[in-house]
Design an enzyme around this catalytic site. Structure first.
Site, PDB file in Angstrom:
ATOM      1  N   PHE A 127       0.487  -1.943   0.342  1.00  0.00           N
ATOM      2  CA  PHE A 127      -0.006   0.075  -0.044  1.00  0.00           C
ATOM      3  C   PHE A 127       1.022   0.920   0.088  1.00  0.00           C
ATOM      4  O   PHE A 127       1.420   1.281   1.001  1.00  0.00           O
ATOM      5  CB  PHE A 127      -0.981  -0.117   1.211  1.00  0.00           C
ATOM      6  CG  PHE A 127      -2.357   1.068   1.465  1.00  0.00           C
ATOM      7  CD1 PHE A 127      -3.169   0.780   0.059  1.00  0.00           C
ATOM      8  CD2 PHE A 127      -2.074   2.921   1.806  1.00  0.00           C
ATOM      9  CE1 PHE A 127      -4.298   1.643  -0.024  1.00  0.00           C
ATOM     10  CE2 PHE A 127      -2.715   3.217   1.717  1.00  0.00           C
ATOM     11  CZ  PHE A 127      -4.087   2.764   0.924  1.00  0.00           C
ATOM     12  N   ASP A 198       2.719  -4.874   8.132  1.00  0.00           N
ATOM     13  CA  ASP A 198       1.288  -4.252   8.283  1.00  0.00           C
ATOM     14  C   ASP A 198      -0.042  -5.274   8.457  1.00  0.00           C
ATOM     15  O   ASP A 198      -0.373  -5.880   7.209  1.00  0.00           O
ATOM     16  CB  ASP A 198       1.336  -3.476   7.128  1.00  0.00           C
ATOM     17  CG  ASP A 198       0.275  -2.361   6.950  1.00  0.00           C
ATOM     18  OD1 ASP A 198      -0.980  -2.957   6.898  1.00  0.00           O
ATOM     19  OD2 ASP A 198       0.001  -1.385   6.389  1.00  0.00           O
ATOM     20  N   TYR A 223     -10.448   1.094  11.240  1.00  0.00           N
ATOM     21  CA  TYR A 223     -11.573   1.478  10.353  1.00  0.00           C
ATOM     22  C   TYR A 223     -12.085   0.346   9.286  1.00  0.00           C
ATOM     23  O   TYR A 223     -13.392   0.633   8.779  1.00  0.00           O
ATOM     24  CB  TYR A 223     -11.743   2.605   9.822  1.00  0.00           C
ATOM     25  CG  TYR A 223     -10.183   2.917   8.688  1.00  0.00           C
ATOM     26  CD1 TYR A 223     -10.590   2.918   7.606  1.00  0.00           C
ATOM     27  CD2 TYR A 223      -9.183   3.233   9.154  1.00  0.00           C
ATOM     28  CE1 TYR A 223      -8.918   3.209   6.458  1.00  0.00           C
ATOM     29  CE2 TYR A 223      -8.068   3.510   8.284  1.00  0.00           C
ATOM     30  CZ  TYR A 223      -8.353   3.499   6.499  1.00  0.00           C
ATOM     31  OH  TYR A 223      -7.266   3.410   5.926  1.00  0.00           O
ATOM     32  N   LYS A 224     -11.207  -1.110   9.012  1.00  0.00           N
ATOM     33  CA  LYS A 224     -11.722  -1.574   8.067  1.00  0.00           C
ATOM     34  C   LYS A 224     -12.601  -2.958   9.325  1.00  0.00           C
ATOM     35  O   LYS A 224     -13.711  -2.621   9.065  1.00  0.00           O
ATOM     36  CB  LYS A 224     -10.526  -2.163   7.167  1.00  0.00           C
ATOM     37  CG  LYS A 224      -9.579  -0.651   6.830  1.00  0.00           C
ATOM     38  CD  LYS A 224      -8.298  -1.726   5.849  1.00  0.00           C
ATOM     39  CE  LYS A 224      -7.589  -0.879   5.177  1.00  0.00           C
ATOM     40  NZ  LYS A 224      -8.294  -0.010   4.260  1.00  0.00           N
ATOM     41  N   ARG A 368     -12.356  -4.716  -6.775  1.00  0.00           N
ATOM     42  CA  ARG A 368     -11.979  -6.061  -5.294  1.00  0.00           C
ATOM     43  C   ARG A 368     -13.289  -6.307  -4.394  1.00  0.00           C
ATOM     44  O   ARG A 368     -14.339  -5.011  -4.267  1.00  0.00           O
ATOM     45  CB  ARG A 368     -11.311  -5.085  -3.734  1.00  0.00           C
ATOM     46  CG  ARG A 368      -9.849  -4.511  -5.163  1.00  0.00           C
ATOM     47  CD  ARG A 368      -9.000  -4.202  -3.177  1.00  0.00           C
ATOM     48  NE  ARG A 368      -9.697  -3.268  -2.501  1.00  0.00           N
ATOM     49  CZ  ARG A 368      -8.976  -2.540  -1.549  1.00  0.00           C
ATOM     50  NH1 ARG A 368      -8.123  -3.343  -1.048  1.00  0.00           N
ATOM     51  NH2 ARG A 368     -10.013  -2.227  -1.003  1.00  0.00           N
TER      52      ARG A 368
END
Length: 409
Positions: A127, A198, A223-224, A368
Site C-alpha cells: 500500500f 502491516d 476502520y476496516k 475488490r
C-alpha cells in the site's frame, strides 16, 4: 454442484456467527462488500458515543481524564485488541494515531535497533503509504536506503548482512494474498534483521498470533474489519523484548515518563506507552471501543472459517464469468477478500453500486470484494455474485455515467 440461494440461506441459519449480524446497522437494499475499506456501523456505537459526549465530556469535563479513564484508554484498548484478535500479551499494543504515523514510529525505532545495517526492505506493490513512509524515513537516516522487492518471493535473495528491517503486508491490499507470518519472520530473523508487519487487511479478518510468530513490530488500522469508523485510531505492536531499547522518533508528551512534571527534556515512558505521541482522540477511541465489544462476542477461529467459506463461495459462483481471479484459491494463502481483474473494472463496480452491491476498485483493473463474516451472509454472497453476472451479461456498465470517477474510487 454450485449451491443455490436456498442452500446458502439454510447454511446461514446454522451459522454460529449469524446472530452478530443484528449488531450492525446495515442499510436496507444494500449488499456491503467493502468492509475491507470501511467497516459497517455497529448498532451500539451511536449510544456509546452519546454517553461519552454527553456524560463524560459534557458533564465530566476535564475531570473525565481521571474519572472516566481517558488517560489510560490507548493502553487499555490495546490490551483488549491484543488479547482477542492479535495474539499479543498485555503491555505490547497501544491504540493511537493513524497507521502512517504509527508506521513512521515503529520503523524509526526498528532502524535504530539495527545500527550499521543500511537496507530497509519494502514490497514495491505495498500500500503506497508504506512506501512513502519508508522513503521519507530513509531520508532522515543518513546511509539508510529503501530496497524495493517486486514480491515477497524475492525476500531471501535480499536478506543479506546489510538488511536492517523488513516491512511486509500480511495481506496484499490488491490481490488478497496472505503471507505466512511465522515462517517469513523466522527467515528475517535468521538474517539478523527485524520484521515489521502491516496488519491493515488482516486485523479482524483472521486470527493473528504476533507473540507466537516472534514479530518485532506491527501496525494496523481501526476502520476496516474492526469497524471503528472513518478515520478510527490505528494501533501498533512493539514486542516486549524491544521496548526498553526502542526509541521512536515522534517523542511527544504522551510518551514521556512523567507527563505532568512538564520537564524540558524527554525521558521515554516504560513499556509500550513510549510509542504514544500526542493527546489521544477520545471520541475515536470510544467508537472503536464499542466495536471491540462486538468483536469480543465472536470466536476468531469461527470468523476465519466463515471468511474462507464466503470467499470460496464467491470464487465458485463467479468462476465462469469473463473475469480473471487474482486472489489465491489455496485457503492458507488467502485473506478475506476476492479480487477480480476486468479491463473496465471501474465501470463494472459502479454499475454494481447502482444496484446496491458495494465493492470497490483499485487501478488499473482490479475489482475488490471484501467479505466480513460478522455481518455478511452466504445468501448475500450469492446475491452479489448474481448481480455481477447480470451486470456483465447486460452490458449496463457501458453507460456513460459509470465511466465518471469521483475523488474516491
Amino acid at each position: 454442484m454450485t449451491p443455490t440461494r436456498e442452500q446458502c440461506a439454510a447454511r446461514d441459519a446454522a451459522d454460529p456467527l449469524h446472530a452478530l449480524r443484528a449488531e450492525f446497522d446495515l442499510p436496507s437494499g444494500v449488499l456491503y462488500l467493502d468492509g475491507n475499506s470501511l467497516g459497517a456501523l455497529p448498532r451500539r456505537t451511536p449510544g456509546h458515543l452519546a454517553k461519552v459526549v454527553e456524560g463524560e465530556w459534557g458533564a465530566g469535563l476535564i475531570r473525565s481524564w481521571n474519572d472516566a479513564g481517558w488517560f489510560h484508554q490507548p493502553g487499555r484498548l490495546g490490551d483488549r485488541l491484543g488479547a482477542h484478535l492479535l495474539g499479543a500479551a498485555p503491555g505490547q499494543v497501544v491504540v493511537c494515531d493513524s497507521t502512517s504515523v504509527n508506521l513512521f514510529k515503529v520503523l524509526g525505532a526498528a532502524l535504530r535497533l539495527r545500527p550499521g545495517r543500511p537496507a530497509l526492505l519494502v514490497e514495491r506493490h505495498a500500500f503506497p503509504t508504506d512506501l512513502y513512509i519508508a522513503d521519507g524515513l530513509s531520508g532522515l537516516h543518513p546511509g539508510t536506503r529503501p530496497v524495493l522487492l517486486d514480491s515477497a518471493a524475492q525476500l531471501d535473495a535480499a536478506l543479506d548482512s546489510e538488511a536492517a528491517v523488513v516491512l511486509l503486508s500480511h495481506v496484499d491490499y490488491r490481490t488478497g494474498e496472505l503471507l505466512d507470518m511465522a515462517a517469513v519472520t523466522e527467515r528475517i530473523h535468521a538474517a539478523g534483521a527485524l520484521a515489521v508487519w502491516d496488519l491493515c487487511h488482516t486485523a479482524g479478518a483472521l486470527p493473528i498470533h504476533l507473540d507466537a510468530a516472534g514479530v518485532d513490530f506491527a501496525v494496523g488500522c481501526g476502520y476496516k474489519y474492526l469497524n471503528g469508523g472513518p478515520g478510527a485510531p490505528a494501533f501498533l505492536y512493539a514486542a516486549a523484548r524491544h521496548q526498553a531499547d526502542a526509541r521512536q522518533p515522534l517523542t511527544g508528551w504522551f510518551g514521556h515518563a512523567r507527563q505532568f512534571d512538564f520537564e524540558p527534556g524527554y525521558r521515554p515512558a516504560e513499556g509500550v506507552t513510549r510509542f504514544l505521541t500526542g493527546t489521544p482522540p477520545i471520541l475515536g477511541l470510544a467508537a472503536l471501543e464499542a466495536a471491540l465489544e462486538v468483536w469480543e462476542l465472536a470466536d476468531p477461529a469461527a470468523v476465519r472459517l466463515k471468511s474462507l467459506e464466503l470467499t470460496d463461495l464467491f470464487l465458485e459462483l463467479t468462476a465462469d464469468l469473463d473475469v480473471e481471479p487474482v486472489t489465491p484459491r489455496e485457503p492458507a494463502r488467502r485473506g478475506s477478500q476476492v479480487a477480480l481483474r476486468h479491463p473496465d473494472g471501474h465501470a463494472v463496480v459502479q454499475a454494481l453500486i447502482a444496484r446496491g452491491v458495494i465493492g470497490d476498485f483499485r487501478a488499473p483493473d482490479l475489482m475488490r470484494f471484501g467479505f466480513t463474516p460478522l455481518y455478511l451472509s452466504r445468501a448475500d454472497v450469492h446475491d452479489a455474485a448474481t448481480a455481477l453476472r447480470e451486470v456483465l451479461a447486460s452490458g449496463e456498465w457501458r453507460a456513460e455515467r459509470f465511466a465518471r470517477r469521483g475523488d474516491v474510487t
